[in-house]
Design a protein around this motif. Sequence first.
Motif, mmCIF file in Angstrom:
data_model
loop_
_atom_site.group_PDB
_atom_site.id
_atom_site.type_symbol
_atom_site.label_atom_id
_atom_site.label_comp_id
_atom_site.label_asym_id
_atom_site.label_seq_id
_atom_site.Cartn_x
_atom_site.Cartn_y
_atom_site.Cartn_z
ATOM 1 N N GLU A 128 2.456 7.921 -7.183
ATOM 2 C CA GLU A 128 1.452 8.588 -7.877
ATOM 3 C C GLU A 128 1.323 9.546 -8.558
ATOM 4 O O GLU A 128 0.701 10.319 -9.364
ATOM 5 N N ARG A 129 2.453 10.761 -8.052
ATOM 6 C CA ARG A 129 2.795 12.086 -8.851
ATOM 7 C C ARG A 129 3.366 11.647 -10.192
ATOM 8 O O ARG A 129 2.769 12.350 -11.095
ATOM 9 N N ASN A 130 3.944 10.010 -10.529
ATOM 10 C CA ASN A 130 4.589 10.089 -12.131
ATOM 11 C C ASN A 130 3.064 9.598 -12.435
ATOM 12 O O ASN A 130 2.585 9.547 -13.558
ATOM 13 N N ASP A 131 2.467 8.524 -12.098
ATOM 14 C CA ASP A 131 1.066 8.170 -12.383
ATOM 15 C C ASP A 131 0.537 9.278 -13.119
ATOM 16 O O ASP A 131 -0.337 9.156 -14.406
ATOM 17 N N GLU A 132 0.095 10.224 -12.093
ATOM 18 C CA GLU A 132 -0.732 11.447 -12.106
ATOM 19 C C GLU A 132 0.270 12.410 -14.130
ATOM 20 O O GLU A 132 -0.554 12.954 -14.994
ATOM 21 N N MET A 182 0.585 -1.210 0.299
ATOM 22 C CA MET A 182 -0.413 0.178 0.127
ATOM 23 C C MET A 182 0.902 0.979 -0.108
ATOM 24 O O MET A 182 0.695 2.153 -1.034
ATOM 25 N N ARG A 183 1.996 1.101 1.085
ATOM 26 C CA ARG A 183 2.967 2.171 0.827
ATOM 27 C C ARG A 183 3.716 2.544 -0.015
ATOM 28 O O ARG A 183 3.796 3.723 -0.704
ATOM 29 N N ASN A 184 4.245 1.337 -1.008
ATOM 30 C CA ASN A 184 4.798 1.493 -2.067
ATOM 31 C C ASN A 184 3.918 1.950 -3.508
ATOM 32 O O ASN A 184 3.826 2.536 -4.466
ATOM 33 N N ASN A 191 11.625 8.148 -6.774
ATOM 34 C CA ASN A 191 12.885 8.762 -7.654
ATOM 35 C C ASN A 191 12.656 8.580 -9.051
ATOM 36 O O ASN A 191 13.946 9.171 -9.917
ATOM 37 N N GLU A 192 11.717 7.881 -9.065
ATOM 38 C CA GLU A 192 11.988 7.216 -11.036
ATOM 39 C C GLU A 192 11.737 8.276 -12.177
ATOM 40 O O GLU A 192 10.636 9.125 -11.076
ATOM 41 N N ALA A 193 12.519 9.465 -12.898
ATOM 42 C CA ALA A 193 11.924 10.220 -13.423
ATOM 43 C C ALA A 193 10.693 9.769 -14.297
ATOM 44 O O ALA A 193 10.399 7.805 -14.601
ATOM 45 N N PRO A 194 9.616 10.123 -14.544
ATOM 46 C CA PRO A 194 8.296 10.598 -14.914
ATOM 47 C C PRO A 194 8.507 9.320 -16.303
ATOM 48 O O PRO A 194 9.202 10.002 -17.696
ATOM 49 N N GLU A 195 7.211 8.734 -16.708
ATOM 50 C CA GLU A 195 7.977 8.089 -18.451
ATOM 51 C C GLU A 195 7.306 9.061 -19.683
ATOM 52 O O GLU A 195 6.432 9.597 -19.073
#
Length: 158
Positions: A35-39, A28-30, A89-93
Amino acid sequence: MYMVYPYWFRSQFVPIWATTTPAALELMRNSVQGERNDELFYDQLIQLAPNPEQAEVITSIRNDERGHNQMFRQMYRELTGYEVTGVSNEAPEQVTSYTAGLQKAFQGELSAVEKYRKIWFGLPYGVYKDTLYGIILDEQKHAAKYNNLLLLNSAAYR
């Protein structure tokens, strides 16, 4: 006549996707942290939509996902006493094409159903399980909407 064995003679059945509560809380935490990348991904898809109707479908999905994240954050806080902190920390795709983005979003919704099912098995009975069940149904609805958008934009219908 058939005899029903009492529970003390039965082996304990465990579904293959059974999850412990600590593992469910970590999943759940992960889920919340990305969320920001998905948005940002959905925002790119909205910009690439060929017409306002398709943009509205994706906007409604994005808005549902925002609500899901708020519910996940609240459930996590109530179950653990801690806030979900940190972001991915992942860059948004970057979306390379509208149909490729729809396909990725479709697969993402199906993956979310799988992950959320694991979380569901690790939660205590009651409002948390019921809430997550509603989120799972939403994810399935989103997958169906993305599937419809893929169909509308497939080469066969051009």
